[in-house]
Design a protein around this motif. Structure first.
Motif, PDB file in Angstrom:
ATOM      1  N   ALA A 148     -11.079   4.212   0.671  1.00 46.69           N
ATOM      2  CA  ALA A 148     -10.526   3.090   1.426  1.00 46.69           C
ATOM      3  C   ALA A 148      -9.119   2.741   0.954  1.00 46.69           C
ATOM      4  CB  ALA A 148     -11.450   1.881   1.314  1.00 46.69           C
ATOM      5  N   CYS A 149      -8.905   2.787  -0.346  1.00 42.49           N
ATOM      6  CA  CYS A 149      -7.571   2.501  -0.884  1.00 42.49           C
ATOM      7  C   CYS A 149      -6.548   3.522  -0.405  1.00 42.49           C
ATOM      8  CB  CYS A 149      -7.610   2.505  -2.412  1.00 42.49           C
ATOM      9  SG  CYS A 149      -8.424   1.077  -3.167  1.00 42.49           S
ATOM     10  N   LEU A 150      -6.899   4.814  -0.521  1.00 35.16           N
ATOM     11  CA  LEU A 150      -5.950   5.870  -0.175  1.00 35.16           C
ATOM     12  C   LEU A 150      -5.610   5.861   1.316  1.00 35.16           C
ATOM     13  CD1 LEU A 150      -7.270   8.817  -2.381  1.00 35.16           C
ATOM     14  CD2 LEU A 150      -5.298   7.313  -2.801  1.00 35.16           C
ATOM     15  N   ALA A 151      -6.516   5.345   2.144  1.00 35.42           N
ATOM     16  CA  ALA A 151      -6.246   5.273   3.580  1.00 35.42           C
ATOM     17  C   ALA A 151      -5.240   4.182   3.921  1.00 35.42           C
ATOM     18  CB  ALA A 151      -7.551   5.020   4.338  1.00 35.42           C
ATOM     19  N   ALA A 155       0.815   8.014   0.586  1.00 37.33           N
ATOM     20  CA  ALA A 155       0.121   9.157  -0.014  1.00 37.33           C
ATOM     21  C   ALA A 155       0.923   9.766  -1.163  1.00 37.33           C
ATOM     22  CB  ALA A 155      -0.148  10.212   1.049  1.00 37.33           C
ATOM     23  N   ARG A 156       0.152  10.442  -2.049  1.00 41.39           N
ATOM     24  CA  ARG A 156       0.733  11.250  -3.120  1.00 41.39           C
ATOM     25  C   ARG A 156       0.071  12.622  -3.088  1.00 41.39           C
ATOM     26  NH1 ARG A 156       0.972   7.622  -8.676  1.00 41.39           N
ATOM     27  NH2 ARG A 156       2.548   6.080  -7.991  1.00 41.39           N
ATOM     28  N   GLY A 157       0.743  13.598  -3.682  1.00 42.81           N
ATOM     29  CA  GLY A 157       0.199  14.945  -3.695  1.00 42.81           C
ATOM     30  C   GLY A 157      -1.088  15.090  -4.467  1.00 42.81           C
ATOM     31  N   SER A 158      -1.348  14.181  -5.395  1.00 44.14           N
ATOM     32  CA  SER A 158      -2.564  14.259  -6.219  1.00 44.14           C
ATOM     33  C   SER A 158      -3.760  13.559  -5.589  1.00 44.14           C
ATOM     34  CB  SER A 158      -2.291  13.624  -7.584  1.00 44.14           C
ATOM     35  OG  SER A 158      -1.872  12.270  -7.428  1.00 44.14           O
ATOM     36  N   ARG A 199      -1.276   1.374  -8.271  1.00 42.58           N
ATOM     37  CA  ARG A 199      -0.582   1.745  -7.031  1.00 42.58           C
ATOM     38  C   ARG A 199      -0.894   0.767  -5.907  1.00 42.58           C
ATOM     39  NH1 ARG A 199      -2.382   7.633  -5.535  1.00 42.58           N
ATOM     40  NH2 ARG A 199      -1.219   7.113  -3.623  1.00 42.58           N
ATOM     41  N   VAL A 200      -2.160   0.410  -5.784  1.00 45.36           N
ATOM     42  CA  VAL A 200      -2.575  -0.488  -4.705  1.00 45.36           C
ATOM     43  C   VAL A 200      -1.956  -1.870  -4.893  1.00 45.36           C
ATOM     44  CG1 VAL A 200      -4.544  -1.684  -3.685  1.00 45.36           C
ATOM     45  CG2 VAL A 200      -4.714   0.751  -4.215  1.00 45.36           C
ATOM     46  N   ARG A 201      -1.961  -2.355  -6.115  1.00 44.32           N
ATOM     47  CA  ARG A 201      -1.401  -3.684  -6.355  1.00 44.32           C
ATOM     48  C   ARG A 201       0.089  -3.733  -6.060  1.00 44.32           C
ATOM     49  NH1 ARG A 201      -5.017  -5.000 -11.807  1.00 44.32           N
ATOM     50  NH2 ARG A 201      -6.929  -5.468 -10.631  1.00 44.32           N
ATOM     51  N   GLU A 202       0.774  -2.625  -6.242  1.00 40.60           N
ATOM     52  CA  GLU A 202       2.199  -2.560  -5.909  1.00 40.60           C
ATOM     53  C   GLU A 202       2.415  -2.447  -4.402  1.00 40.60           C
ATOM     54  OE1 GLU A 202       3.570   0.780  -8.096  1.00 40.60           O
ATOM     55  OE2 GLU A 202       3.524  -0.247 -10.048  1.00 40.60           O
ATOM     56  N   ALA A 203       1.454  -1.857  -3.686  1.00 40.63           N
ATOM     57  CA  ALA A 203       1.616  -1.625  -2.246  1.00 40.63           C
ATOM     58  C   ALA A 203       1.506  -2.909  -1.434  1.00 40.63           C
ATOM     59  CB  ALA A 203       0.592  -0.606  -1.763  1.00 40.63           C
ATOM     60  N   GLY A 204       0.663  -3.855  -1.881  1.00 42.07           N
ATOM     61  CA  GLY A 204       0.615  -5.159  -1.229  1.00 42.07           C
ATOM     62  C   GLY A 204      -0.368  -5.322  -0.088  1.00 42.07           C
TER      63      GLY A 204
END
Length: 404
Positions: A148-151, A155-158, A199-204
Protein backbone atom coordinates in the motif's frame (compact mmCIF):
# COMPACT_ATOMS: atom_id res chain seq x y z
CA UNK A 1 -35.96 -10.51 40.73
CA UNK A 2 -38.26 -8.52 38.45
CA UNK A 3 -37.35 -6.04 35.76
CA UNK A 4 -39.07 -3.36 37.87
CA UNK A 5 -36.53 -3.78 40.66
CA UNK A 6 -33.68 -4.09 38.14
CA UNK A 7 -34.57 -1.33 35.63
CA UNK A 8 -31.05 -1.30 34.24
CA UNK A 9 -31.57 -4.83 32.84
CA UNK A 10 -33.96 -4.97 29.89
CA UNK A 11 -34.91 -8.20 28.12
CA UNK A 12 -34.63 -7.84 24.33
CA UNK A 13 -35.53 -10.17 21.47
CA UNK A 14 -32.86 -12.48 20.14
CA UNK A 15 -31.07 -11.36 16.99
CA UNK A 16 -32.24 -12.85 13.68
CA UNK A 17 -29.10 -14.01 11.88
CA UNK A 18 -30.78 -13.60 8.48
CA UNK A 19 -32.46 -10.22 9.08
CA UNK A 20 -30.18 -7.98 11.12
CA UNK A 21 -32.38 -5.51 12.98
CA UNK A 22 -31.15 -4.16 16.29
CA UNK A 23 -33.78 -5.26 18.84
CA UNK A 24 -33.65 -2.28 21.24
CA UNK A 25 -32.75 0.71 19.11
CA UNK A 26 -34.41 3.26 21.40
CA UNK A 27 -32.32 2.13 24.35
CA UNK A 28 -29.14 2.32 22.30
CA UNK A 29 -30.04 5.76 20.96
CA UNK A 30 -30.52 7.08 24.48
CA UNK A 31 -27.25 5.52 25.60
CA UNK A 32 -25.03 6.88 22.82
CA UNK A 33 -26.48 10.39 22.85
CA UNK A 34 -24.25 12.68 20.81
CA UNK A 35 -21.07 10.59 21.20
CA UNK A 36 -18.96 10.62 18.04
CA UNK A 37 -17.19 7.30 18.65
CA UNK A 38 -19.33 4.25 19.46
CA UNK A 39 -17.35 1.11 20.25
CA UNK A 40 -19.00 -2.31 20.15
CA UNK A 41 -16.97 -5.10 21.71
CA UNK A 42 -17.37 -8.85 21.35
CA UNK A 43 -16.55 -11.43 24.00
CA UNK A 44 -15.07 -13.82 21.43
CA UNK A 45 -14.23 -13.72 17.76
CA UNK A 46 -16.04 -15.72 15.06
CA UNK A 47 -19.40 -15.79 16.87
CA UNK A 48 -22.37 -15.58 14.50
CA UNK A 49 -24.64 -13.68 16.87
CA UNK A 50 -22.02 -11.05 17.73
CA UNK A 51 -21.30 -10.36 14.06
CA UNK A 52 -25.03 -10.09 13.38
CA UNK A 53 -25.43 -7.57 16.21
CA UNK A 54 -22.57 -5.57 14.75
CA UNK A 55 -24.25 -5.59 11.35
CA UNK A 56 -27.62 -4.59 12.82
CA UNK A 57 -26.16 -1.82 14.95
CA UNK A 58 -24.20 -0.40 12.01
CA UNK A 59 -27.31 -0.24 9.82
CA UNK A 60 -29.30 1.45 12.59
CA UNK A 61 -26.58 4.00 13.37
CA UNK A 62 -26.06 4.82 9.69
CA UNK A 63 -29.77 5.22 8.99
CA UNK A 64 -30.82 6.97 12.19
CA UNK A 65 -27.78 8.51 13.89
CA UNK A 66 -25.51 9.87 11.17
CA UNK A 67 -22.65 7.37 11.45
CA UNK A 68 -20.39 7.79 8.43
CA UNK A 69 -17.72 5.12 9.00
CA UNK A 70 -17.38 1.52 10.12
CA UNK A 71 -14.03 0.67 11.74
CA UNK A 72 -13.10 -2.99 12.20
CA UNK A 73 -10.39 -4.86 14.10
CA UNK A 74 -8.64 -5.74 10.85
CA UNK A 75 -5.62 -4.52 8.92
CA UNK A 76 -5.69 -0.84 7.92
CA UNK A 77 -3.80 -1.43 4.68
CA UNK A 78 -6.02 -4.35 3.65
CA UNK A 79 -9.13 -2.32 4.48
CA UNK A 80 -8.42 0.11 1.65
CA UNK A 81 -9.65 -2.59 -0.74
CA UNK A 82 -12.91 -2.97 1.19
CA UNK A 83 -13.59 0.76 1.11
CA UNK A 84 -12.98 0.84 -2.63
CA UNK A 85 -15.36 -2.09 -3.16
CA UNK A 86 -18.24 -0.71 -1.09
CA UNK A 87 -17.96 2.46 -3.18
CA UNK A 88 -18.51 0.50 -6.39
CA UNK A 89 -15.06 -0.98 -7.00
CA UNK A 90 -14.54 -4.20 -8.98
CA UNK A 91 -14.34 -7.73 -7.63
CA UNK A 92 -16.44 -10.57 -6.22
CA UNK A 93 -17.60 -10.22 -2.62
CA UNK A 94 -16.08 -13.50 -1.43
CA UNK A 95 -12.65 -12.59 -2.81
CA UNK A 96 -12.82 -9.01 -1.56
CA UNK A 97 -13.80 -10.06 1.97
CA UNK A 98 -11.12 -12.76 2.10
CA UNK A 99 -8.38 -10.38 0.95
CA UNK A 100 -9.52 -7.16 2.60
CA UNK A 101 -10.45 -8.48 6.05
CA UNK A 102 -7.65 -9.99 8.16
CA UNK A 103 -7.59 -12.73 10.83
CA UNK A 104 -9.97 -14.77 8.66
CA UNK A 105 -12.97 -12.67 9.75
CA UNK A 106 -13.92 -12.08 6.13
CA UNK A 107 -15.16 -15.67 5.81
CA UNK A 108 -18.21 -14.87 7.97
CA UNK A 109 -21.51 -14.83 6.09
CA UNK A 110 -22.82 -12.12 8.42
CA UNK A 111 -19.83 -9.87 7.75
CA UNK A 112 -20.11 -10.39 4.00
CA UNK A 113 -23.80 -9.51 4.21
CA UNK A 114 -22.77 -6.35 6.03
CA UNK A 115 -20.31 -5.39 3.28
CA UNK A 116 -22.93 -6.04 0.61
CA UNK A 117 -25.35 -3.73 2.45
CA UNK A 118 -22.72 -1.00 2.65
CA UNK A 119 -22.13 -1.24 -1.11
CA UNK A 120 -25.88 -1.08 -1.74
CA UNK A 121 -26.28 1.86 0.66
CA UNK A 122 -23.52 3.83 -1.03
CA UNK A 123 -24.87 3.01 -4.50
CA UNK A 124 -28.19 4.51 -3.39
CA UNK A 125 -26.63 7.86 -2.52
CA UNK A 126 -25.08 7.18 0.87
CA UNK A 127 -21.41 7.60 1.71
CA UNK A 128 -20.26 5.34 4.51
CA UNK A 129 -16.55 4.57 4.65
CA UNK A 130 -14.85 1.36 5.78
CA UNK A 131 -11.57 1.37 7.70
CA UNK A 132 -9.39 -1.28 9.22
CA UNK A 133 -7.45 -0.07 12.23
CA UNK A 134 -5.00 -2.90 12.87
CA UNK A 135 -1.52 -4.09 11.90
CA UNK A 136 -0.98 -5.64 8.45
CA UNK A 137 -0.96 -9.33 7.61
CA UNK A 138 -3.00 -10.43 10.65
CA UNK A 139 -0.18 -8.92 12.74
CA UNK A 140 2.44 -11.33 11.36
CA UNK A 141 3.46 -9.92 7.94
CA UNK A 142 4.24 -6.35 6.89
CA UNK A 143 3.67 -7.20 3.22
CA UNK A 144 0.20 -5.67 2.69
CA UNK A 145 1.24 -2.36 4.27
CA UNK A 146 4.43 -2.29 2.19
CA UNK A 147 2.38 -2.80 -0.98
CA UNK A 148 0.00 0.00 0.00
CA UNK A 149 2.84 2.39 0.79
CA UNK A 150 4.71 1.73 -2.46
CA UNK A 151 1.53 2.32 -4.47
CA UNK A 152 1.31 5.88 -3.07
CA UNK A 153 4.89 7.22 -3.12
CA UNK A 154 7.51 7.80 -5.84
CA UNK A 155 9.10 4.54 -6.99
CA UNK A 156 12.67 3.37 -6.49
CA UNK A 157 14.60 0.65 -8.26
CA UNK A 158 14.79 -1.43 -5.08
CA UNK A 159 11.02 -1.56 -4.59
CA UNK A 160 10.52 -4.97 -6.19
CA UNK A 161 13.08 -6.49 -3.83
CA UNK A 162 11.31 -4.85 -0.87
CA UNK A 163 8.01 -6.32 -2.00
CA UNK A 164 9.61 -9.76 -2.20
CA UNK A 165 11.31 -9.82 1.20
CA UNK A 166 8.36 -8.25 3.03
CA UNK A 167 5.73 -10.66 1.69
CA UNK A 168 6.01 -13.36 4.34
CA UNK A 169 2.78 -15.14 3.39
CA UNK A 170 -0.39 -15.87 5.34
CA UNK A 171 -0.75 -15.50 9.09
CA UNK A 172 0.86 -18.72 10.32
CA UNK A 173 3.16 -19.03 7.31
CA UNK A 174 4.50 -15.52 7.98
CA UNK A 175 5.21 -16.21 11.64
CA UNK A 176 7.10 -19.38 10.74
CA UNK A 177 9.00 -17.62 7.95
CA UNK A 178 10.16 -14.82 10.23
CA UNK A 179 11.19 -17.25 12.98
CA UNK A 180 13.20 -19.21 10.41
CA UNK A 181 15.21 -16.22 9.20
CA UNK A 182 18.86 -15.82 10.03
CA UNK A 183 19.85 -12.80 12.09
CA UNK A 184 21.29 -11.23 8.94
CA UNK A 185 18.03 -11.75 7.02
CA UNK A 186 16.00 -10.22 9.83
CA UNK A 187 18.31 -7.23 10.10
CA UNK A 188 18.06 -6.70 6.33
CA UNK A 189 14.24 -6.83 6.42
CA UNK A 190 13.95 -4.51 9.42
CA UNK A 191 16.36 -1.99 7.90
CA UNK A 192 14.43 -2.01 4.63
CA UNK A 193 11.13 -1.49 6.45
CA UNK A 194 12.53 1.38 8.52
CA UNK A 195 13.82 3.01 5.35
CA UNK A 196 10.37 2.72 3.77
CA UNK A 197 8.75 4.34 6.82
CA UNK A 198 11.10 7.33 6.43
CA UNK A 199 10.37 7.58 2.70
CA UNK A 200 6.63 7.65 3.33
CA UNK A 201 6.88 10.30 6.03
CA UNK A 202 8.83 12.51 3.63
CA UNK A 203 6.30 11.95 0.81
CA UNK A 204 3.39 13.42 2.77
CA UNK A 205 0.54 11.09 1.69
CA UNK A 206 -1.76 10.68 4.72
CA UNK A 207 -3.04 7.21 3.88
CA UNK A 208 0.45 5.97 3.05
CA UNK A 209 1.68 7.40 6.34
CA UNK A 210 -1.01 5.53 8.27
CA UNK A 211 0.16 2.34 6.49
CA UNK A 212 3.77 3.19 7.32
CA UNK A 213 2.84 3.74 10.95
CA UNK A 214 1.34 0.24 10.95
CA UNK A 215 4.73 -1.07 9.79
CA UNK A 216 6.40 0.90 12.57
CA UNK A 217 4.01 -0.62 15.12
CA UNK A 218 4.62 -4.08 13.61
CA UNK A 219 8.34 -3.58 14.20
CA UNK A 220 7.55 -2.35 17.71
CA UNK A 221 5.73 -5.58 18.46
CA UNK A 222 8.71 -7.59 17.20
CA UNK A 223 11.06 -5.62 19.46
CA UNK A 224 8.77 -5.55 22.51
CA UNK A 225 10.51 -7.06 25.53
CA UNK A 226 7.94 -6.62 28.29
CA UNK A 227 8.31 -2.93 29.10
CA UNK A 228 5.43 -1.17 30.82
CA UNK A 229 2.80 0.83 28.98
CA UNK A 230 0.42 0.03 26.14
CA UNK A 231 1.47 -2.49 23.52
CA UNK A 232 2.57 -0.95 20.20
CA UNK A 233 -0.46 -2.57 18.53
CA UNK A 234 -2.89 -0.95 20.99
CA UNK A 235 -1.22 2.44 20.52
CA UNK A 236 -1.43 2.13 16.75
CA UNK A 237 -5.10 1.15 16.80
CA UNK A 238 -5.96 4.06 19.10
CA UNK A 239 -4.05 6.54 16.92
CA UNK A 240 -5.75 5.17 13.82
CA UNK A 241 -9.21 5.56 15.35
CA UNK A 242 -8.30 9.13 16.27
CA UNK A 243 -7.15 9.77 12.70
CA UNK A 244 -10.41 8.34 11.34
CA UNK A 245 -12.55 10.31 13.80
CA UNK A 246 -10.91 13.53 12.63
CA UNK A 247 -12.10 12.73 9.08
CA UNK A 248 -15.61 11.45 9.85
CA UNK A 249 -18.76 12.78 11.53
CA UNK A 250 -19.43 9.69 13.68
CA UNK A 251 -17.92 6.21 13.67
CA UNK A 252 -18.83 2.72 14.81
CA UNK A 253 -15.83 0.74 15.99
CA UNK A 254 -16.05 -3.07 16.25
CA UNK A 255 -13.39 -5.10 18.09
CA UNK A 256 -12.84 -7.55 20.93
CA UNK A 257 -13.98 -6.53 24.41
CA UNK A 258 -10.37 -6.63 25.54
CA UNK A 259 -9.46 -3.87 23.10
CA UNK A 260 -12.42 -1.52 23.64
CA UNK A 261 -12.60 -1.62 27.46
CA UNK A 262 -11.78 1.72 29.05
CA UNK A 263 -9.87 0.31 32.01
CA UNK A 264 -6.42 -1.34 32.03
CA UNK A 265 -6.00 -5.06 31.44
CA UNK A 266 -3.46 -6.61 33.80
CA UNK A 267 -2.22 -3.12 34.61
CA UNK A 268 -1.72 -2.14 30.97
CA UNK A 269 -3.84 0.39 29.06
CA UNK A 270 -5.56 -1.04 26.00
CA UNK A 271 -6.93 0.84 23.01
CA UNK A 272 -10.15 1.74 24.84
CA UNK A 273 -8.27 3.44 27.68
CA UNK A 274 -6.26 5.49 25.18
CA UNK A 275 -9.45 6.47 23.34
CA UNK A 276 -11.11 7.41 26.61
CA UNK A 277 -8.32 9.89 27.30
CA UNK A 278 -8.71 11.38 23.83
CA UNK A 279 -12.49 11.46 23.49
CA UNK A 280 -13.89 11.40 27.03
CA UNK A 281 -17.68 11.89 26.87
CA UNK A 282 -17.52 11.59 23.08
CA UNK A 283 -16.90 7.83 23.49
CA UNK A 284 -19.47 5.12 24.28
CA UNK A 285 -18.47 1.50 24.85
CA UNK A 286 -20.87 -1.44 24.61
CA UNK A 287 -19.61 -4.97 25.26
CA UNK A 288 -21.19 -8.27 24.27
CA UNK A 289 -21.02 -11.37 26.46
CA UNK A 290 -22.56 -14.84 26.50
CA UNK A 291 -23.38 -17.61 28.92
CA UNK A 292 -22.91 -20.79 26.88
CA UNK A 293 -21.12 -21.21 23.59
CA UNK A 294 -18.02 -22.37 21.75
CA UNK A 295 -14.50 -22.03 23.10
CA UNK A 296 -11.30 -22.78 21.23
CA UNK A 297 -8.30 -24.08 23.17
CA UNK A 298 -4.69 -24.23 22.02
CA UNK A 299 -2.13 -26.74 23.30
CA UNK A 300 1.46 -25.94 22.25
CA UNK A 301 3.44 -28.74 20.61
CA UNK A 302 6.74 -26.86 20.44
CA UNK A 303 8.11 -23.32 20.85
CA UNK A 304 7.68 -22.70 17.12
CA UNK A 305 5.05 -20.08 16.18
CA UNK A 306 1.52 -21.45 15.90
CA UNK A 307 2.76 -25.03 16.41
CA UNK A 308 -0.14 -26.24 18.54
CA UNK A 309 -3.06 -28.58 18.69
CA UNK A 310 -6.41 -26.81 18.56
CA UNK A 311 -9.71 -28.08 19.93
CA UNK A 312 -13.27 -26.78 19.84
CA UNK A 313 -15.35 -27.23 22.96
CA UNK A 314 -18.23 -25.57 24.76
CA UNK A 315 -18.04 -23.47 27.88
CA UNK A 316 -20.55 -22.15 30.35
CA UNK A 317 -20.11 -19.44 32.95
CA UNK A 318 -17.36 -19.48 35.55
CA UNK A 319 -17.49 -18.40 39.18
CA UNK A 320 -16.69 -14.73 39.68
CA UNK A 321 -17.56 -13.74 36.11
CA UNK A 322 -20.01 -11.05 35.02
CA UNK A 323 -21.51 -13.71 32.76
CA UNK A 324 -22.53 -15.74 35.81
CA UNK A 325 -24.27 -12.71 37.30
CA UNK A 326 -26.04 -11.86 34.05
CA UNK A 327 -27.22 -15.43 33.56
CA UNK A 328 -29.00 -15.06 36.90
CA UNK A 329 -30.71 -11.94 35.56
CA UNK A 330 -31.86 -13.80 32.45
CA UNK A 331 -33.30 -16.56 34.63
CA UNK A 332 -35.21 -14.02 36.70
CA UNK A 333 -36.56 -12.27 33.61
CA UNK A 334 -37.38 -15.46 31.72
CA UNK A 335 -35.33 -14.10 28.82
CA UNK A 336 -32.51 -15.28 26.58
CA UNK A 337 -30.99 -11.87 25.79
CA UNK A 338 -30.72 -8.66 27.78
CA UNK A 339 -29.44 -5.10 27.40
CA UNK A 340 -27.71 -3.94 30.58
CA UNK A 341 -27.10 -0.24 31.26
CA UNK A 342 -24.18 -0.42 33.68
CA UNK A 343 -24.38 3.24 34.70
CA UNK A 344 -27.79 2.56 36.28
CA UNK A 345 -26.70 -0.58 38.11
CA UNK A 346 -26.49 -0.38 41.92
CA UNK A 347 -22.98 -0.87 43.27
CA UNK A 348 -23.94 -4.13 44.97
CA UNK A 349 -24.80 -5.68 41.63
CA UNK A 350 -21.12 -6.22 40.88
CA UNK A 351 -20.30 -7.86 44.20
CA UNK A 352 -18.29 -11.00 43.52
CA UNK A 353 -17.72 -10.08 39.85
CA UNK A 354 -13.99 -10.32 39.27
CA UNK A 355 -13.96 -10.15 35.50
CA UNK A 356 -15.34 -11.39 32.21
CA UNK A 357 -14.62 -14.54 30.25
CA UNK A 358 -12.13 -14.24 27.39
CA UNK A 359 -9.93 -16.68 25.48
CA UNK A 360 -10.71 -19.56 27.81
CA UNK A 361 -9.99 -17.69 31.05
CA UNK A 362 -11.33 -15.02 33.37
CA UNK A 363 -10.09 -11.59 32.27
CA UNK A 364 -9.90 -9.27 35.26
CA UNK A 365 -12.19 -6.22 35.33
CA UNK A 366 -11.97 -4.15 38.49
CA UNK A 367 -14.73 -1.65 37.67
CA UNK A 368 -17.39 -2.65 35.16
CA UNK A 369 -19.21 0.72 34.85
CA UNK A 370 -15.85 2.41 34.25
CA UNK A 371 -14.98 -0.17 31.59
CA UNK A 372 -18.26 -0.35 29.64
CA UNK A 373 -21.35 1.83 29.36
CA UNK A 374 -23.53 -1.18 28.63
CA UNK A 375 -23.48 -4.88 27.92
CA UNK A 376 -25.57 -7.03 25.59
CA UNK A 377 -25.70 -10.50 27.14
CA UNK A 378 -26.85 -13.62 25.27
CA UNK A 379 -27.64 -16.90 26.97
CA UNK A 380 -26.27 -19.00 24.09
CA UNK A 381 -24.20 -18.27 20.97
CA UNK A 382 -22.88 -20.28 18.04
CA UNK A 383 -19.64 -20.29 16.07
CA UNK A 384 -19.43 -18.85 12.57
CA UNK A 385 -19.94 -21.93 10.35
CA UNK A 386 -16.62 -23.31 9.16
CA UNK A 387 -14.49 -20.96 11.29
CA UNK A 388 -12.97 -23.69 13.43
CA UNK A 389 -12.29 -25.98 10.46
CA UNK A 390 -10.50 -23.14 8.68
CA UNK A 391 -8.43 -22.40 11.78
CA UNK A 392 -7.48 -26.07 12.18
CA UNK A 393 -6.54 -26.35 8.51
CA UNK A 394 -4.45 -23.19 8.78
CA UNK A 395 -2.48 -24.53 11.72
CA UNK A 396 -1.96 -27.88 10.05
CA UNK A 397 -1.11 -26.55 6.56
CA UNK A 398 2.07 -28.05 5.05
CA UNK A 399 3.58 -24.61 4.38
CA UNK A 400 3.73 -24.01 8.14
CA UNK A 401 6.87 -26.09 8.28
CA UNK A 402 8.46 -24.41 5.28
CA UNK A 403 11.54 -22.25 5.74
CA UNK A 404 12.81 -19.34 3.73
Amino acid sequence: MSAQTRPFVRPIPAIDLTRPEFPDSAEVGALIGDARVIALGEGAHSISEFTAYGDALLRHLVQEHGVTAFVLESGFAEGLLIDEWIHGGPGELDDIARTGITYGFGESAQLKRQLAWLREWNAGGGDVRFYGMDLPGSSTSPGPAVQACLARIPARGSDDELRRVSDLGGRTEAAVAYASMTAEERDHLIAALRDLVLRVREAGDEVARRCADSIDAFLGELAWDGESGPYPREQYMARTVGWIAAREARILLYAHNGHVRRTPLDGRDMMGALLDREFGDDLRVIGMTFGTGPVVTFTPRSPRPFDCDVALGERGTVAGSIEETLEGQLDALGADTAFVDLALAPSGFFGGCEGMFSSGALEKVGDFPASFDALVHLRRVTAVPGAFARLRDELDAPERTATR
